[in-house]
Design a protein around this motif. Structure first.
Motif, PDB file in Angstrom:
ATOM      1  N   ASP A 195      12.962  10.179  22.251  1.00 61.33           N
ATOM      2  CA  ASP A 195      12.705   9.143  23.553  1.00 61.33           C
ATOM      3  C   ASP A 195      11.550   9.947  24.341  1.00 61.33           C
ATOM      4  OD1 ASP A 195      11.903   6.852  24.747  1.00 61.33           O
ATOM      5  OD2 ASP A 195      13.624   6.779  25.827  1.00 61.33           O
ATOM      6  N   LYS A 197      11.847  -3.491  14.698  1.00 59.38           N
ATOM      7  CA  LYS A 197      11.687  -1.926  14.954  1.00 59.38           C
ATOM      8  C   LYS A 197      10.602  -1.542  14.747  1.00 59.38           C
ATOM      9  CE  LYS A 197      16.213  -0.017  15.478  1.00 59.38           C
ATOM     10  NZ  LYS A 197      17.308   0.598  14.633  1.00 59.38           N
ATOM     11  N   ARG A 220       2.481   2.904  19.714  1.00 59.16           N
ATOM     12  CA  ARG A 220       1.469   3.514  19.205  1.00 59.16           C
ATOM     13  C   ARG A 220       0.091   3.441  19.569  1.00 59.16           C
ATOM     14  NH1 ARG A 220      -2.298   6.100  17.884  1.00 59.16           N
ATOM     15  NH2 ARG A 220      -2.779   7.596  16.369  1.00 59.16           N
ATOM     16  N   ILE A 226      -0.581   3.564   9.909  1.00 64.99           N
ATOM     17  CA  ILE A 226      -0.920   4.400  11.306  1.00 64.99           C
ATOM     18  C   ILE A 226      -0.154   5.764  11.407  1.00 64.99           C
ATOM     19  CG2 ILE A 226      -0.813   1.874  12.617  1.00 64.99           C
ATOM     20  CD1 ILE A 226       1.919   2.983  13.540  1.00 64.99           C
ATOM     21  N   ILE A 227       0.614   5.976  10.334  1.00 64.18           N
ATOM     22  CA  ILE A 227       1.113   7.341  10.447  1.00 64.18           C
ATOM     23  C   ILE A 227      -0.027   8.383  10.335  1.00 64.18           C
ATOM     24  CG2 ILE A 227       2.587   9.047   9.407  1.00 64.18           C
ATOM     25  CD1 ILE A 227       4.386   6.618   8.967  1.00 64.18           C
ATOM     26  N   LEU A 234      15.896  -7.829  12.818  1.00 63.54           N
ATOM     27  CA  LEU A 234      16.083  -6.600  13.613  1.00 63.54           C
ATOM     28  C   LEU A 234      14.983  -5.473  13.027  1.00 63.54           C
ATOM     29  CD1 LEU A 234      17.743  -5.261  15.924  1.00 63.54           C
ATOM     30  CD2 LEU A 234      18.989  -3.945  14.050  1.00 63.54           C
ATOM     31  N   GLN A 235      15.211  -5.505  11.699  1.00 59.26           N
ATOM     32  CA  GLN A 235      14.264  -4.690  10.871  1.00 59.26           C
ATOM     33  C   GLN A 235      12.926  -4.764  11.140  1.00 59.26           C
ATOM     34  OE1 GLN A 235      15.217  -5.378   6.937  1.00 59.26           O
ATOM     35  NE2 GLN A 235      17.550  -5.822   7.633  1.00 59.26           N
ATOM     36  N   VAL A 266      16.764   0.361   7.051  1.00 58.07           N
ATOM     37  CA  VAL A 266      17.264   0.208   8.563  1.00 58.07           C
ATOM     38  C   VAL A 266      18.593  -0.822   8.619  1.00 58.07           C
ATOM     39  CG1 VAL A 266      16.558  -0.636  10.727  1.00 58.07           C
ATOM     40  CG2 VAL A 266      14.661   0.152   9.307  1.00 58.07           C
ATOM     41  N   GLU A 311       2.200  13.448  11.357  1.00 55.78           N
ATOM     42  CA  GLU A 311       2.059  13.661  12.780  1.00 55.78           C
ATOM     43  C   GLU A 311       2.660  12.612  13.562  1.00 55.78           C
ATOM     44  OE1 GLU A 311      -1.861  13.044  14.936  1.00 55.78           O
ATOM     45  OE2 GLU A 311      -2.703  13.255  12.846  1.00 55.78           O
ATOM     46  N   ALA A 357       3.141   2.537   7.860  1.00 58.20           N
ATOM     47  CA  ALA A 357       2.708   3.563   6.809  1.00 58.20           C
ATOM     48  C   ALA A 357       1.299   4.223   7.132  1.00 58.20           C
ATOM     49  CB  ALA A 357       2.911   3.443   5.506  1.00 58.20           C
ATOM     50  N   VAL A 397       8.335   8.670   3.735  1.00 60.01           N
ATOM     51  CA  VAL A 397       7.606   8.752   4.959  1.00 60.01           C
ATOM     52  C   VAL A 397       8.025   7.823   6.063  1.00 60.01           C
ATOM     53  CG1 VAL A 397       5.578   7.336   4.360  1.00 60.01           C
ATOM     54  CG2 VAL A 397       5.371   9.264   5.992  1.00 60.01           C
ATOM     55  N   VAL A 398       8.152   6.468   5.679  1.00 58.65           N
ATOM     56  CA  VAL A 398       8.623   5.586   6.665  1.00 58.65           C
ATOM     57  C   VAL A 398       9.990   5.706   7.321  1.00 58.65           C
ATOM     58  CG1 VAL A 398       9.150   3.032   7.139  1.00 58.65           C
ATOM     59  CG2 VAL A 398       7.074   3.726   5.679  1.00 58.65           C
ATOM     60  N   GLU A 423      11.239   8.587  15.434  1.00 65.77           N
ATOM     61  CA  GLU A 423      11.359   7.719  16.332  1.00 65.77           C
ATOM     62  C   GLU A 423      12.743   7.682  17.151  1.00 65.77           C
ATOM     63  OE1 GLU A 423       8.443   6.065  17.447  1.00 65.77           O
ATOM     64  OE2 GLU A 423       9.536   5.042  18.975  1.00 65.77           O
ATOM     65  N   VAL A 456       7.455   0.321  16.696  1.00 67.28           N
ATOM     66  CA  VAL A 456       6.858   1.561  16.379  1.00 67.28           C
ATOM     67  C   VAL A 456       5.303   1.289  16.442  1.00 67.28           C
ATOM     68  CG1 VAL A 456       6.183   3.301  14.718  1.00 67.28           C
ATOM     69  CG2 VAL A 456       8.573   2.404  15.065  1.00 67.28           C
ATOM     70  N   TYR A 469       9.806   8.848   9.505  1.00 70.92           N
ATOM     71  CA  TYR A 469       8.963   8.431  10.695  1.00 70.92           C
ATOM     72  C   TYR A 469      10.041   7.418  11.638  1.00 70.92           C
ATOM     73  CZ  TYR A 469       4.561   7.791  13.051  1.00 70.92           C
ATOM     74  OH  TYR A 469       3.480   7.721  14.396  1.00 70.92           O
ATOM     75  N   GLU A 528      -1.981   1.788  24.164  1.00 73.67           N
ATOM     76  CA  GLU A 528      -2.701   2.353  25.071  1.00 73.67           C
ATOM     77  C   GLU A 528      -4.285   1.717  24.751  1.00 73.67           C
ATOM     78  OE1 GLU A 528      -2.457   6.653  27.080  1.00 73.67           O
ATOM     79  OE2 GLU A 528      -1.883   6.432  25.042  1.00 73.67           O
ATOM     80  N   SER A 566      15.767  -3.239   3.215  1.00 73.63           N
ATOM     81  CA  SER A 566      15.250  -1.863   3.648  1.00 73.63           C
ATOM     82  C   SER A 566      16.430  -0.950   4.212  1.00 73.63           C
ATOM     83  CB  SER A 566      14.348  -2.080   4.824  1.00 73.63           C
ATOM     84  OG  SER A 566      14.770  -1.783   6.144  1.00 73.63           O
ATOM     85  N   ARG A 594      13.483   0.468  26.638  1.00 74.72           N
ATOM     86  CA  ARG A 594      12.977   1.408  25.824  1.00 74.72           C
ATOM     87  C   ARG A 594      11.516   1.347  25.385  1.00 74.72           C
ATOM     88  NH1 ARG A 594      14.754   4.837  20.387  1.00 74.72           N
ATOM     89  NH2 ARG A 594      13.062   6.235  20.470  1.00 74.72           N
ATOM     90  N   LYS A 600       6.013  -2.672   7.076  1.00 74.22           N
ATOM     91  CA  LYS A 600       5.875  -1.368   6.251  1.00 74.22           C
ATOM     92  C   LYS A 600       4.830  -0.678   6.230  1.00 74.22           C
ATOM     93  CE  LYS A 600      10.450  -1.628   4.035  1.00 74.22           C
ATOM     94  NZ  LYS A 600      10.908  -1.878   2.809  1.00 74.22           N
TER      95      LYS A 600
END
Lengths: 444, 1027
Positions: free
Chosen positions: A118, B91, B99, B65-66, B87-88, A153, A17, B63, A106-107, A114, B95, A110, B102, A151, B132, B59
């Motif tokens: 937006d 990012k 999430r 929190i998904i 940067l990796q 990215v 989700e 994983a 999955v990552v 993302e 994420v 995800y 809040e 990775s 963003r 990572k």
């Protein structure tokens, strides 16, 4: 716009989700499960559902449901198209779009999600831009990654979003410069029992695989562009040039993409490559029926028909089939009542034939619903509409690219109506016959 | 995959942090359900200096929190990482942050400073991503910070950052709706943005924040229309939907006349009364038209802006994105004149090839469209034929469309098709087909009997669903005209012998009972038979037998009295209590006894009341009051946030609100020009003077209009339109147009030609791309002006090639009375053959004399040289003087900058040559030409295909246009049109060939050693030939 996305497998488990705004509980999916149960077949689930507080828009791809949650008015096609784009992207990245693949990556998935949305509004959906930010996994890279701990990215920031050609990344370099185009045509046809065409049209698509250095500007021209009745383009194609000169002028994205879809109007006579002689009959007395199917070539333009396959959805009453095929193999799935006859190559000298008896459930009334016969086939090196690419020119770069065009014809939704005979006809079929005549008389 | 393999190693054992897990689902078990025991080492990893370790840890966290609502022990660690350079890592931290912000507001605030720093980063992409993430953190406390950041980003240099700002607006709005006013200001600012990147996002923000502020769109309307094709596809959808609503409020209904005719005489005084003081010009006409007769109403003229929208959206029908196609389709459906709506049909039919979800939505919309505009889809009837492989919901929708499309001509084919469907295995679909047949029968009188007969036969189907559906439909059909169909009822009576399906038997009995008056002889007989078999019947049949008996008793008691008694007696002792009850009830009601009371008097009315015929109509009727393609339309219920599609206004609001300011000086320049021309006969051609200065001035402003390189031809036309725009503005005060008329008269020798040309020009202008521009004169308002414009346009095309193009060097206003124009005289410059001669004309419009005109401070690119003209000592007020100077441009189009000095002032000016002026003609024979061409092949050759302009198909005009565009001479006796020249500075050969083919197709070849010159020349000549 799009609030949340749930990925649901065919057993009804939510396995991923993602929320782009505040979190929405999974219980919202219960409405979907309800509809899913009601629909029996997964294809029959209504794509748009209304719940007290949300709207659910879903698509069904590769045995997965992509379910998005919407709170306010948004064009449903907007969401549907986007969900398909997500599925396409996953397929593009990992080769297929299935539960296993998504769980394995999955990552990456995800991260992709993302980047693609937006706050619920699509941000980067071009595969070239995405690939610059998040590199697709390759075997080599995954080995390197496990060894070095790097990775997927990207280290560089994507620049594609900034350029005027957002679909192409900058600084592309290849040692072998090549551009391949596949012209793939599908025949959609409905034939009636006598072999007359009720409806036929050709849907074509040009798939391109372009690996060219720099910023090439390509022009693809056809020998007979007038054939094309209706077209839709990848955003890179300059519409004005097409309007005025009927050539495709474009700066291609890097890699594989669909250049254009077209439609050849039904005004042009569509060549039907095969004919089918079939008869299926049931005896009123005794639990059996007969089936006899022969396939032969019709208009194949001298090419061989390959990958021939016949699928028949049998009436529910048919229990089993005892058939002999002169060529290929057949299977009859008892649960779904689907008869598949895989023929392979069509030999014009010796026509393939499938013959034998069908067993129906004893005591049940004879089937009266018509089975339908669907045909699958392939013809290499032929575009059945006669469309031909005349040349490909490249501007803007100096090297000579290697160019190639391949043609392929396939059967799309190729369907043949079958009328069954039931011996010792009952009154009903007699009356139907009468009515048919009546209708015909009125129509003439 | 690296990620998953990474944390696969990590898992195993039981959880050390005893947090309960949420949603422990078996499907994802392999990866997610096992607990992470080494949380402590995660902490260490994050604290470590190595990026790779941090990444690994992040990572794992992401994983987790998904899938799991998780505790927040890692949150503060995220803070450290957000300072990290990689940067990796960043990012992934983002994420996570977004999430959980809040839920962990205090902690989230700690990270804000990082983003604030990011907002100042020199890299635009980092600025954008910082904004963003910052705007995605849903914490109310930071609203002021976000507001500030958005405002700043909205005026950022980079369009990408501005786009992100537009994205951030709805986020902030949903967080704190009180910021609306401030956000609207930002939206207004961003709406004025001229880049395609921003347009889609800002309109999206507009739709979410302030869709009611339609006034913000006015000024940007034309720009949006023109940008549309280059906006990314998701933005296109949003913009098109918004523009549909906008157009509904701003323009008149293009189908107004027709719809008024339909309504009868609807328009009278109130029709126009509302906008007395809006538009003087229009109003006068309208006042005359107001006289009652409808016929006298002025014909509808489409607002050019309306036309602009329709024209610019049309190409998008070819988009690969179904949502875009649908958006355009709905725009055409809601906005286009009836005659033009048809274009969308083909595109929509194409979408039927797409995924089934797309088909579902498209078919819903097509169904609505077919009710209103059936003709549109009739040619595509066969595309809606149903395949056995379609999902049921698609089949039913296709059936709906087919039914809507049915008419007298195609009904036979459709019915034949329906016959096939009836034998389908999908019973829901069969039922829908039967209903569809019923609807066809109601709508089309001729086939009613046929359908009815067919349906009657279906009553014997084994499937109850089919039977029930047929009966319902037959019932409905019969109710429409029962008297005509007594034979069908008779026929059905006969069927009772054969049909065993209880539902069907019951239905037939109901029908016979209901219409027993039409079959007086048969009905009692049926009852007799039924009474015989009563005990063996199913319950529903028994009930209907009782029902039939009661009805017959009331109408024909003589024959049926005993039968009824018999049936009722049988029923009295039936096993089923329903039947016993019914029998008792009916007996009381129909058989008069002393106890029966008042009700029995009304028995006949009760049983034989006239049942209203059911109406068979499409469920899609009247759905079109929802905007097509919208969620609300699909659900046939208003969805939250749905914006009503407004009705057409009765009178168009003032169209001038969409006018965009033309830079002040351009406006007056064209006015001045004209006045000058009136006073003194100019030496240059009239038309050139009109468009020349504006063109050079405007091309800069409107360069964003050019969608891509191929549209070079538009720039010229664009500026012409803009010229006309400024003209039209002037003419609002009415005086200007008269002047122009006088002006026309001055050119007596050309007058006849003009008149002949007027019409074709008008038409061709419509066809060619002129209208693809923002600046259009409102044709009907300023008809006079636009006519003049057309004249000017045709003059330009027939102007002799010898006419030289004039360029403005110094404008009268900037020059404080001194205006200077120059042209390339194409004469050899005698002092130095390598120089281009530039002829300058000085006009002193001031009241005082100008003295000591000369050049100073020449700034040139390396290699360029200038030979100044000799100083003009005195230029009296109102006088004109000319001078010639030479410039060696070194075969480049670099501008020569210098100062023009008078005795009082200095003006910075620059001269930039068109590439065509950088050459001089040479004489070559055809053989020489061919020989030279042969040596300039390969890289030195540029070939371009083109379609010649309509007015430029004969040899003479082609030659004229080429020689106007470039200073070349024609090769005599050439088979093709060949031109030759040499560049002025380096004497490189320039060879041009125009080969014409049939139907205006042509091929332009330029051979030139200097490739830059060649490319530019091709562009210029193309422009000259295609315009």
């Amino acid at each position: 716009m799009i609030h949340s996305l749930f990925l649901i497998n065919h057993t009804g488990d939510i396995f991923l989700e993602k929320h782009w705004k505040s979190v929405i509980g999974r219980s919202v999916c219960d409405y979907f499960f309800e509809a899913r149960e009601k629909a029996v077949e997964p294809e029959n689930v209504p794509p748009v559902l209304q719940t007290p507080h949300h709207y659910l828009i879903s698509i069904y791809r590769g045995k997965l449901f992509f379910l998005s949650v919407i709170q306010t008015e948004v064009p449903p096609l907007f969401v549907i198209e986007f969900l398909h784009r997500v599925a396409d992207t996953i397929q593009d990245y990992f080769g297929e779009c299935s539960e296993g693949v998504i769980k394995d990556n999955v990552v990456t998935v995800y991260e992709l999600l993302e980047e693609m949305l937006d706050n619920g509004f699509p941000l980067a959906t071009e595969s070239n831009v995405l690939k610059e930010m998040i590199r697709p996994p390759t075997i080599l890279r995954s080995v390197v990654n496990t060894l070095t701990g790097a990775s997927n990215v990207g280290d560089t920031l994507p620049t594609g979003q900034l350029s005027n050609v957002p679909w192409r990344r900058v600084g592309v370099k290849y040692t072998n410069n090549e551009a391949y185009f596949d012209v793939i045509e599908e025949i959609d046809a409905i034939l009636d029992k006598s072999g007359t065409t009720v409806f036929a049209e050709i849907q074509g698509v040009i798939e391109a695989c372009v690996r060219l250095t720099g910023m090439p500007d390509l022009t693809l021209s056809f020998m007979n562009p007038r054939l094309l009745d209706d077209v839709s383009f990848h955003p890179c194609v300059r519409f004005k040039r097409w309007e005025s000169e009927r050539v495709l002028s474009f700066i291609p994205p890097d890699g594989n993409f669909t250049l254009m879809n077209y439609h050849v109007s039904s005004q042009n006579l569509v060549a039907i490559p095969v004919y089918v002689k079939q008869s299926i009959s049931f005896f009123e007395t005794g639990p059996c029926g007969r089936l006899d199917i022969t396939i032969g070539p019709k208009q194949t333009m001298g090419k061989t028909v390959e990958g021939l396959m016949v699928t028949i959805h049998m009436p529910k009453a048919v229990l089993s089939a005892n058939l002999t095929a002169t060529q290929g193999t057949y299977t009859y799935d008892l649960a779904t009542k689907v008869l598949v006859w895989d023929i392979g190559k069509l030999n014009p000298q010796k026509l393939p034939n499938l013959k034998g008896s069908l067993t129906t459930q004893a005591g049940t009334p004879k089937p009266e619903d018509n089975p339908s016969l669907n045909i699958d086939l392939k013809i290499q090196q032929l575009a059945i509409s006669g469309l031909k690419v005349s040349r490909l020119d490249m501007y803007g770069e100096k090297y000579k690219p290697f160019k190639g065009v391949k043609y392929l014809t396939k059967a799309g939704k190729f369907q043949i109506y079958i009328y069954m005979f039931i011996f010792l006809e009952n009154l009903m079929s007699y009356l139907l016959f009468e009515w048919l005549q009546c209708v015909l008389k009125h129509s003439i | 995959m690296s990620a998953s393999s990474a944390f696969n190693d990590e898992k195993g054992g039981s959880s050390s942090v005893g947090e309960p897990e949420y949603g422990h689902d078996p499907a994802s078990g392999g990866i997610f359900s096992s607990d992470y025991k080494r949380h402590d080492d995660l902490k260490e990893m994050l604290d470590s200096n190595k990026d790779s370790l941090k990444l690994e840890a992040m990572k794992r966290i992401v994983a987790v929190i998904i899938h799991i609502i998780w505790n927040s022990i890692f949150f503060f660690i995220g803070m450290f990482c957000s300072h990290c350079s990689s940067l990796q890592v960043k990012k992934l931290v983002y994420v996570y942050l977004v999430r959980y912000a809040e839920e962990q507001q205090d902690l989230a605030l700690l990270s804000i400073s990082t983003f604030q720093r990011g907002l100042k980063d020199p890299n635009q992409l980092i600025r954008a991503s910082a904004l963003r993430v910052l705007s995605s953190i849903r914490v109310t406390i930071i609203v002021p910070i976000m507001m500030l950041a958005i405002k700043e980003a909205a005026s950022d240099m980079s369009p990408y950052v501005r786009k992100t700002a537009a994205h951030a607006i709805p986020k902030l709005y949903s967080l704190d709706p009180e910021q609306k006013d401030q956000l609207i200001e930002v939206i207004e600012k961003l709406l004025a943005d001229k880049t395609t990147l921003v347009a889609g996002s800002v309109v999206m923000a507009f739709e979410e924040v302030c869709p009611e502020r339609i006034d913000l769109i006015h000024k940007n309307y034309r720009k949006l229309c023109n940008l549309l094709i280059d906006v990314e596809e998701w933005g296109q959808v949003v913009i098109i939907n918004m523009l549909t609503r906008y157009a509904r409020t701003q323009f008149l209904n293009p189908n107004m006349n027709e719809s008024l005719l339909e309504e009868g005489s609807g328009g009278d005084r109130t029709f126009y009364g509302s906008d007395e003081d809006e538009d003087e010009d229009e109003e006068e006409k309208e006042k005359k038209a107001e006289t009652p007769a409808m016929a006298k109403r002025k014909p509808y003229v489409m607002d050019p802006d309306h036309r602009l929208l329709l024209r610019n959206t049309k190409p998008l029908l070819q988009s690969r994105n179904a949502a875009v196609v649908m958006a355009v389709a709905q725009l055409y459906f809601h906005l286009a004149p009836k005659a033009e709506v048809g274009v969308i049909a083909k595109a929509l039919v194409r979408l039927l090839r797409s995924h089934s979800e797309v088909q579902y939505v498209v078919l819903q919309n097509v169904a609505t469209m077919t009710i209103k505009r059936r003709g549109m889809f009739e040619p595509y009837l066969k595309s809606f034929y149903i395949r056995s492989t379609d999902p049921t919901q698609i089949k039913v929708l296709k059936l709906e469309v087919l039914t809507n499309l049915a008419n007298e001509t195609n009904i036979s084919t459709i019915l034949r098709e329906f016959q096939t469907y009836i034998k389908s295995m999908d019973k829901d679909f069969v039922a829908a087909t039967i209903q569809a047949i019923g609807r066809c029968a109601t709508n089309i009188g001729e086939v009613r009997d046929t359908c009815l007969n067919g349906l009657v036969q279906l009553l014997s189907n084994r499937d109850e669903l089919v039977v029930a559906e047929s009966v319902v439909v037959i019932k409905k059909l019969l109710q429409m005209q029962p008297e005509k169909h007594s034979d069908i009822i008779k026929h059905m009576a006969k069927l009772t012998d054969n049909i065993q399906v209880p539902m069907a038997r019951a239905s037939i009995l109901w029908l016979i009972g209901e219409y027993c008056e039409h079959v007086p002889k048969i009905a009692p007989d049926v009852l007799r038979k039924m009474a015989k078999s009563f005990t063996n019947e199913e319950d529903i049949v028994k009930l209907q037998i009782i029902n039939l008996a009661a009805k017959l008793y009331l109408t024909n008691s003589k024959q049926t009295k005993l039968l009824t008694q018999y049936v009722l007696n049988l029923a009295k002792y039936d096993q089923n209590y329903d039947i016993r009850d019914r029998a008792r009830f009916i007996r009381q009601l129909i058989v008069p006894t002393e106890k029966s009371g008042a009700l029995s008097k009304y028995a006949k009315k009760l049983f034989l009341a006239l049942k209203p015929a059911p109406v068979l109509e499409s469920p899609f009727k009247d759905r079109d009051h929802f905007q097509l393609g919208s969620l609300s339309h699909l659900l046939n219920a208003k969805a939250g946030g749905y914006q009503e599609l407004p009705d057409w206004p009765e009178a168009a609001p003032d169209p001038s609100v969409r006018n965009v300011e033309v830079p002040e000086w351009t406006k007056c320049s064209s006015r001045e020009k004209r006045k000058e021309k009136k006073v003194e006969k100019p030496f240059y051609s009239d038309s050139e003077g009109e468009s020349g200065p504006t063109e050079s001035a405007d091309s800069g402003n409107f360069s964003w209009l050019l969608s891509d390189s191929a549209s070079g031809s538009e720039s010229g036309s664009g500026s012409e339109e803009s010229a006309s725009r400024s003209e039209s503005e002037e003419s609002e005060d009415g005086s200007e147009s008269e002047e122009e008329e006088e002006e026309e008269e001055e050119e007596k020798e050309k007058k006849k030609k003009k008149k002949e040309l007027k019409k074709p020009v008008q038409e061709s202008e419509r066809k060619c791309s002129f209208h693809a521009n923002v600046y259009q004169p409102s044709l009907y308002n300023w008809a006079l002006v636009s006519m003049t414009l057309h004249l000017v346009l045709c003059l330009q095309t027939i102007a002799p090639s010898s006419a030289l193009k004039n360029y403005e060097l110094l404008h009268r206003i900037t020059g404080e009375g001194l205006s200077v124009e120059y042209c390339f005289s194409r004469q050899p410059f005698s002092p130095d053959a390598n120089m281009v001669a530039v002829q300058m004309q000085f006009t002193n419009n001031a009241t005082a004399d100008t003295k000591n005109l000369h050049i100073e401070d020449v700034k040139l690119q390396s290699g360029m040289r200038v030979k100044e003209f000799s100083e003009i000592e005195l230029l009296p007020a109102g006088e004109t003087a000319t001078a010639v100077m030479g410039i060696d441009f070194c075969d480049s189009t670099q501008a020569a900058n210098f100062q023009l000095c008078t005795h009082t002032r200095k003006f910075f000016v620059s001269i930039q040559p068109p590439v065509g002026e950088l050459m001089r003609p040479v004489f070559l024979t055809e053989n020489e030409f061919k020989k030279e061409q042969g040596q300039l092949m390969g890289m030195n050759e540029i070939t371009e295909k083109l379609t010649l302009d309509m007015k430029c198909r004969n040899e003479h005009t082609i030659v004229q246009r080429v020689t106007t565009a470039a200073n070349l001479s024609r090769v005599p006796c050439g088979s093709d049109k060949e031109f030759a020249g040499r560049t002025v500075s380096s004497s490189s050969l320039v060879l041009v060939t125009v080969a014409t083919k049939e139907e205006g197709a042509a091929q332009l070849t330029v051979n030139c050693e200097k490739m830059v010159i060649g490319t530019m020349l091709v562009k210029d000549i193309l422009l000259a030939l295609t315009q």
